[in-house]
Design a protein around this motif. Structure first.
Motif, PDB file in Angstrom:
ATOM      1  N   ARG B 323       0.799  -1.226   0.000  1.00  0.00           N
ATOM      2  CA  ARG B 323       0.000   0.000   0.000  1.00  0.00           C
ATOM      3  C   ARG B 323       0.831   1.274   0.000  1.00  0.00           C
ATOM      4  O   ARG B 323       0.351   2.317  -0.430  1.00  0.00           O
ATOM      5  N   GLY B 324       2.040   1.186   0.539  1.00  0.00           N
ATOM      6  CA  GLY B 324       2.880   2.374   0.590  1.00  0.00           C
ATOM      7  C   GLY B 324       2.282   3.489   1.412  1.00  0.00           C
ATOM      8  O   GLY B 324       2.265   4.651   0.998  1.00  0.00           O
ATOM      9  N   VAL B 325       1.763   3.163   2.580  1.00  0.00           N
ATOM     10  CA  VAL B 325       1.139   4.190   3.421  1.00  0.00           C
ATOM     11  C   VAL B 325       2.221   4.944   4.182  1.00  0.00           C
ATOM     12  O   VAL B 325       3.337   4.456   4.331  1.00  0.00           O
ATOM     13  N   PRO B 326       1.903   6.161   4.669  1.00  0.00           N
ATOM     14  CA  PRO B 326       2.872   6.894   5.485  1.00  0.00           C
ATOM     15  C   PRO B 326       3.278   6.065   6.712  1.00  0.00           C
ATOM     16  O   PRO B 326       2.448   5.330   7.266  1.00  0.00           O
ATOM     17  N   VAL B 327       4.526   6.167   7.088  1.00  0.00           N
ATOM     18  CA  VAL B 327       5.075   5.386   8.201  1.00  0.00           C
ATOM     19  C   VAL B 327       4.224   5.526   9.464  1.00  0.00           C
ATOM     20  O   VAL B 327       3.989   4.552  10.186  1.00  0.00           O
ATOM     21  N   ALA B 328       3.724   6.731   9.706  1.00  0.00           N
ATOM     22  CA  ALA B 328       2.974   7.004  10.933  1.00  0.00           C
ATOM     23  C   ALA B 328       1.786   6.058  11.109  1.00  0.00           C
ATOM     24  O   ALA B 328       1.446   5.685  12.225  1.00  0.00           O
ATOM     25  N   ILE B 329       1.181   5.642  10.001  1.00  0.00           N
ATOM     26  CA  ILE B 329       0.003   4.776  10.099  1.00  0.00           C
ATOM     27  C   ILE B 329       0.368   3.401  10.655  1.00  0.00           C
ATOM     28  O   ILE B 329      -0.426   2.764  11.350  1.00  0.00           O
ATOM     29  N   SER B 330       1.603   2.935  10.375  1.00  0.00           N
ATOM     30  CA  SER B 330       2.006   1.604  10.838  1.00  0.00           C
ATOM     31  C   SER B 330       2.509   1.591  12.276  1.00  0.00           C
ATOM     32  O   SER B 330       2.644   0.523  12.864  1.00  0.00           O
ATOM     33  N   ILE B 331       2.795   2.768  12.827  1.00  0.00           N
ATOM     34  CA  ILE B 331       3.385   2.818  14.178  1.00  0.00           C
ATOM     35  C   ILE B 331       2.490   2.173  15.248  1.00  0.00           C
ATOM     36  O   ILE B 331       2.985   1.361  16.035  1.00  0.00           O
ATOM     37  N   PRO B 332       1.173   2.478  15.274  1.00  0.00           N
ATOM     38  CA  PRO B 332       0.358   1.833  16.312  1.00  0.00           C
ATOM     39  C   PRO B 332       0.434   0.302  16.263  1.00  0.00           C
ATOM     40  O   PRO B 332       0.531  -0.348  17.305  1.00  0.00           O
ATOM     41  N   ASN B 333       0.452  -0.260  15.051  1.00  0.00           N
ATOM     42  CA  ASN B 333       0.553  -1.715  14.940  1.00  0.00           C
ATOM     43  C   ASN B 333       1.858  -2.238  15.520  1.00  0.00           C
ATOM     44  O   ASN B 333       1.885  -3.302  16.135  1.00  0.00           O
ATOM     45  N   LEU B 334       2.945  -1.481  15.313  1.00  0.00           N
ATOM     46  CA  LEU B 334       4.219  -1.869  15.931  1.00  0.00           C
ATOM     47  C   LEU B 334       4.072  -1.868  17.451  1.00  0.00           C
ATOM     48  O   LEU B 334       4.589  -2.741  18.141  1.00  0.00           O
ATOM     49  N   GLY B 335       3.330  -0.888  17.953  1.00  0.00           N
ATOM     50  CA  GLY B 335       3.087  -0.800  19.394  1.00  0.00           C
ATOM     51  C   GLY B 335       2.343  -2.020  19.927  1.00  0.00           C
ATOM     52  O   GLY B 335       2.740  -2.604  20.922  1.00  0.00           O
ATOM     53  N   TYR B 336       1.274  -2.428  19.194  1.00  0.00           N
ATOM     54  CA  TYR B 336       0.544  -3.629  19.611  1.00  0.00           C
ATOM     55  C   TYR B 336       1.464  -4.840  19.624  1.00  0.00           C
ATOM     56  O   TYR B 336       1.415  -5.671  20.526  1.00  0.00           O
ATOM     57  N   MET B 337       2.303  -4.926  18.595  1.00  0.00           N
ATOM     58  CA  MET B 337       3.225  -6.075  18.536  1.00  0.00           C
ATOM     59  C   MET B 337       4.157  -6.073  19.739  1.00  0.00           C
ATOM     60  O   MET B 337       4.464  -7.128  20.295  1.00  0.00           O
ATOM     61  N   ALA B 338       4.592  -4.885  20.132  1.00  0.00           N
ATOM     62  CA  ALA B 338       5.531  -4.800  21.263  1.00  0.00           C
ATOM     63  C   ALA B 338       4.895  -5.327  22.547  1.00  0.00           C
ATOM     64  O   ALA B 338       5.586  -5.889  23.400  1.00  0.00           O
ATOM     65  N   LEU B 339       3.566  -5.165  22.671  1.00  0.00           N
ATOM     66  CA  LEU B 339       2.884  -5.634  23.885  1.00  0.00           C
ATOM     67  C   LEU B 339       3.065  -7.141  24.117  1.00  0.00           C
ATOM     68  O   LEU B 339       3.122  -7.593  25.254  1.00  0.00           O
ATOM     69  N   PHE B 340       3.158  -7.899  23.029  1.00  0.00           N
ATOM     70  CA  PHE B 340       3.247  -9.357  23.176  1.00  0.00           C
ATOM     71  C   PHE B 340       4.562  -9.814  23.804  1.00  0.00           C
ATOM     72  O   PHE B 340       4.651 -10.942  24.272  1.00  0.00           O
ATOM     73  N   THR B 341       5.560  -8.944  23.808  1.00  0.00           N
ATOM     74  CA  THR B 341       6.824  -9.347  24.437  1.00  0.00           C
ATOM     75  C   THR B 341       6.629  -9.519  25.944  1.00  0.00           C
ATOM     76  O   THR B 341       7.462 -10.105  26.618  1.00  0.00           O
ATOM     77  N   LEU B 342       5.511  -8.993  26.461  1.00  0.00           N
ATOM     78  CA  LEU B 342       5.269  -9.062  27.906  1.00  0.00           C
ATOM     79  C   LEU B 342       4.567 -10.352  28.332  1.00  0.00           C
ATOM     80  O   LEU B 342       4.325 -10.560  29.519  1.00  0.00           O
ATOM     81  N   VAL B 343       4.239 -11.210  27.365  1.00  0.00           N
ATOM     82  CA  VAL B 343       3.496 -12.436  27.690  1.00  0.00           C
ATOM     83  C   VAL B 343       4.117 -13.251  28.841  1.00  0.00           C
ATOM     84  O   VAL B 343       3.385 -13.742  29.701  1.00  0.00           O
ATOM     85  N   PRO B 344       5.463 -13.406  28.898  1.00  0.00           N
ATOM     86  CA  PRO B 344       6.026 -14.225  29.989  1.00  0.00           C
ATOM     87  C   PRO B 344       5.699 -13.712  31.388  1.00  0.00           C
ATOM     88  O   PRO B 344       5.874 -14.446  32.362  1.00  0.00           O
ATOM     89  N   ILE B 345       5.210 -12.475  31.508  1.00  0.00           N
ATOM     90  CA  ILE B 345       4.846 -11.946  32.824  1.00  0.00           C
ATOM     91  C   ILE B 345       3.809 -12.853  33.503  1.00  0.00           C
ATOM     92  O   ILE B 345       3.835 -13.034  34.712  1.00  0.00           O
ATOM     93  N   PHE B 346       2.947 -13.477  32.691  1.00  0.00           N
ATOM     94  CA  PHE B 346       1.916 -14.345  33.263  1.00  0.00           C
ATOM     95  C   PHE B 346       2.497 -15.525  34.039  1.00  0.00           C
ATOM     96  O   PHE B 346       1.818 -16.140  34.834  1.00  0.00           O
ATOM     97  N   ILE B 347       3.741 -15.861  33.757  1.00  0.00           N
ATOM     98  CA  ILE B 347       4.331 -16.993  34.467  1.00  0.00           C
ATOM     99  C   ILE B 347       5.615 -16.550  35.172  1.00  0.00           C
ATOM    100  O   ILE B 347       6.564 -17.304  35.309  1.00  0.00           O
ATOM    101  N   TYR B 348       5.619 -15.274  35.625  1.00  0.00           N
ATOM    102  CA  TYR B 348       6.872 -14.738  36.174  1.00  0.00           C
ATOM    103  C   TYR B 348       7.433 -15.575  37.319  1.00  0.00           C
ATOM    104  O   TYR B 348       8.631 -15.637  37.536  1.00  0.00           O
ATOM    105  N   LYS B 349       6.542 -16.292  38.021  1.00  0.00           N
ATOM    106  CA  LYS B 349       7.025 -17.092  39.139  1.00  0.00           C
ATOM    107  C   LYS B 349       7.931 -18.227  38.685  1.00  0.00           C
ATOM    108  O   LYS B 349       8.745 -18.721  39.450  1.00  0.00           O
ATOM    109  N   ARG B 350       7.722 -18.658  37.439  1.00  0.00           N
ATOM    110  CA  ARG B 350       8.523 -19.796  36.981  1.00  0.00           C
ATOM    111  C   ARG B 350       9.794 -19.363  36.270  1.00  0.00           C
ATOM    112  O   ARG B 350      10.571 -20.200  35.837  1.00  0.00           O
ATOM    113  N   LEU B 351       9.918 -18.083  36.035  1.00  0.00           N
ATOM    114  CA  LEU B 351      11.067 -17.616  35.251  1.00  0.00           C
ATOM    115  C   LEU B 351      12.396 -17.944  35.927  1.00  0.00           C
ATOM    116  O   LEU B 351      12.512 -17.886  37.125  1.00  0.00           O
TER     117      LEU B 351
END
Lengths: 373, 351
Positions: B323-351
């Motif tokens: 689509r070649g959209v302006p970079v700014a439009i894709s930034i929120p999606n990058l943000g959502y993706m970054a949230l998934f890095t926090l998934v291991p928090i659910f099992i922090y006791k086992r880390l």
């Protein structure tokens, strides 16, 4: 001999039922996958694709056209921006998937008796959106015709009248799911089974016993998927019962023997998982069920014929969705039977590899008596 | 952390399947998709014609049809039964029936119909055949109508100026390859990271990171190769920013490593973690909505689609490649993706 066979079957059942990992892959995975995939495609046809309409004509004719367009089930005129710039930003935000532009001379051309035109901007980054929008707009326009065309095309869609997405892709997906989970689950069971094998049996009896064991499991699984599941999601069942049974049974027997033959290559329980998981999409593509075989290299399709799925997908779709008889799918069936014979020969001839023990990876796998999670 | 990394490399050397899944298998998958999509054009789909008329006019029409890009008249049948057989046996995708007295109707300027029976079990072939035959018949009919003195405005009152955006040639490689190749990155990331973390002694965040690092490195190299294959060898359009695509792929790798660690420590069972992770990875394709739109799914499934980082990844890929959209439009999606890095928090006791 019968005694040996019965004890093999008994041992095989015990092995499967005691291993939660195998049960998960062999039985629950196909049930969960088939349910999730079919539910995702349950709607079958995407309608009411959101589009924007720019009307620069503001005339009686343009309003007439808009009324026709609004009546189309395929599109939904959700926005009426005044210029292209606004429409484009709606498109980039995924709020619409098409733009219809009516120029200012739309009515003038009509009054002069000339051909009118509209512009249609279609979003081809999602093929189905493109297709439905085009279908909606051209359908609406065809109702504006004043004269009967001298030669017209009367078109009928066979076997899948509403062109449902689920009816199109799910038969192939279901078969590939069954094959892939069988290759993984049986592979895992084979590796685990080696550690327990103490009584030496003839390889033919062993193979026969395993075939019978897995056949009963798949008779139940396929019985459920191709009757109850099929019925719930309304997939076409045009084939004669017996023809469908022969195709599915030939396919599953071929798949089970392939799984046993391949298991000779594995040395660890996770090897079949690693080897098979990534190949699901390539295998679905090679069957020619999504992109037709004409669209990719012929030699790739030929190599793919070594897999049970490539022959079975087309045979199954033709029998079950299109109502072909067994005679109509004989070449595919013969291929499946030949493959079964070859894979059976391989699994009888090839010896089971020695169990190897490596530091950091204990032989007695603790998950053998593990409950799920 | 560095020691864990070094130990992991040793461990990989001793485990053939672990080594293969970080080296040969990704290459193999890349090669497969390259060869498969190298020239995917839906061309010359075989159809059968039943010509009941056998006139010059009908032969002329058949020749016009045979000359189209997507259709090839491969068979001619005597009657509809024979044509139906050819469709059921899988040799022809559609049957076109030209009626008796076709020429007579045409010469007398009387309206007549040509009938198409088009197999619907493959919606791609169905669409291409329908579109090309509709065009040929309309052109053929218009030429005749014009001779009878009808005006173009009467035959086709409104013409559509089609602008096909983002993938003007409707190229299947540009449509599917940018989705399937990153799926391989995702699958091998999960497999490698589970191998690194499930059923392994000694824990601690640093050890875990050290252990998944070889997978990170291998998948980063794989990503670079993938980008080259996609945008230079397969000529997928790159209308936006390659940097956003690379950043998104990096996040994709980290996301699925986090998810793999979560599954590994939750089950502490290698093959159950691989089964669950593999299933989650393969399902991501359907829920990304690329081939069948998410908006047509049930609300609960629409919600589910947000639980796959791949859904956001595909949006970014489509936005930046096609689509070649302006970079700014894709930034929120990058943000959502970054949230998934926090998934291991659910099992922090086992880390």
């Amino acid at each position: 001999m019968i005694q040996q066979l019965i004890s093999t079957i008994h041992a095989e059942y015990r092995l499967i039922s005691r291993n939660s990992g195998v049960v998960l892959v062999l039985i629950f995975a196909p049930l969960i996958y088939s349910l999730l995939y079919s539910s995702a495609y349950a709607e079958q046809v995407a309608t009411e694709i959101p589009v924007a309409l720019i009307d620069h004509s503001h005339s009686h004719s343009s309003r007439e056209l808009i009324a026709e367009l609004s009546a189309s089930p395929y599109i939904d005129i959700r926005y009426r921006p005044t210029d292209m710039q606004a429409a484009k930003s709606l498109l980039f935000d995924y709020r619409i998937h098409g733009i219809i532009y009516i120029p200012d001379d739309y009515e003038k051309l009509a009054l002069q008796g000339n051909q009118r035109w509209i512009s249609l901007y279609l979003d081809a980054s999602y093929f189905l959106m493109y297709r439905q929008t085009l279908l909606g707009v051209s359908g609406a326009l065809s109702s504006l015709k004043s004269a009967t065309p001298s030669v017209a095309l009367q078109s009928h869609t066979l076997f899948n009248p509403s062109l449902g997405y689920g009816t199109f892709i799910m038969p192939a997906v279901l078969l590939v799911i069954l094959q892939q989970t069988a290759l993984m689950g049986i592979g895992m069971a084979e590796v685990i089974g080696r550690r327990r094998q103490r009584i030496a049996r003839s390889p033919i009896i062993t193979l026969l016993g395993k075939l019978l064991t897995y056949s009963t499991i798949y008779a139940l699984l396929c019985g459920y998927i191709f009757t109850i599941h099929y019925h719930i999601f309304g997939y076409p069942q045009s084939g004669e019962l017996w023809s469908v049974v022969v195709v599915v049974a030939s396919y599953m027997l071929c798949t089970i023997t392939l799984a046993i033959a391949l298991s000779r290559l594995y040395r660890r329980v996770e090897t079949p998982l690693i080897a098979i998981i990534w190949s699901s999409i390539p295998i679905l593509l090679l069957s020619g069920a999504s992109l037709p075989t004409e669209a990719f290299p012929r030699w790739m399709h030929t190599i793919g014929l070594l897999l049970p799925s490539s022959s079975a997908v087309t045979a199954f779709i033709r029998v079950q969705s299109m109502g072909a008889t067994l005679a109509g799918v004989m070449p595919e069936l013969c291929r499946l039977w030949a493959l079964t014979a070859i894979y059976a020969a391989i699994s009888i001839k090839n010896k089971v590899p020695e169990q190897q023990s490596l530091p950091g990876y204990p032989l007695s796998h603790k998950s053998d008596n593990h409950t799920l999670l | 952390m560095f020691r864990a990394f070094r130990d992991e490399l040793q461990y990989i050397r001793r485990h053939r399947e672990y080594l293969l899944l970080l080296t040969l298998l990704p290459m193999l998958s890349l090669l497969f998709f390259y060869l498969f999509f190298r020239n995917t054009a839906i061309e010359k789909l075989p159809i059968v014609v039943v010509d009941y008329d056998h006139s010059n006019t009908s032969i002329q029409l058949v020749e016009m049809i045979d000359a189209t890009a997507s259709v090839s008249v491969a068979y001619s049948a005597l009657d509809t039964t024979e044509a139906e057989q050819l469709i059921r046996s899988g040799r022809a995708y559609a049957a076109l029936i030209i009626p008796h007295d076709f020429e007579r109707y045409v010469l007398r300027r009387e309206p007549c119909q040509v009938v198409l029976y088009n197999n619907g079990t493959n919606i791609s072939t169905n669409g291409f055949i329908e579109k090309d035959l509709q065009t040929v018949i309309t052109t053929f009919g218009a030429a005749i109508s014009l001779k009878t003195g009808q005006s173009l405005a009467q035959i086709i009152p409104v013409r559509i100026e089609q602008q096909i955006l983002f993938n003007p040639t409707l190229d299947y490689a540009a449509y599917l390859a940018p989705c399937f190749m990153p799926m391989m990155v995702m699958i091998f990331t999960i497999l490698g990271s589970v191998m690194a973390t499930a059923e392994r002694k000694r824990r601690g965040v640093k050890t875990l990171i050290g252990r998944v690092l070889p997978t990170t490195i291998s998948m980063t190299l794989f990503t670079l190769m993938m980008v080259v294959v996609l945008f230079t060898l397969l000529d997928v359009p790159l209308n936006g920013s390659i940097w956003i695509i690379l950043a998104a792929t990096a996040l994709l790798i980290i996301d699925y490593q986090a998810i793999a660690i979560f599954l590994s420590l939750l089950t502490n069972n290698r093959h159950i973690a691989i089964s669950l992770g593999g299933g989650y990875a393969v399902l991501a394709f359907t829920f990304s909505g690329l081939t069948f739109p998410t908006m047509a799914m049930a609300p609960i499934l629409q919600f589910l689609s947000h639980l796959f980082p791949f859904t956001y990844y595909m949006q970014i890929m489509v936005e930046q490649a096609l689509r070649g959209v302006p970079v700014a439009i894709s930034i929120p999606n990058l943000g959502y993706m970054a949230l998934f890095t926090l998934v291991p928090i659910f099992i922090y006791k086992r880390l």
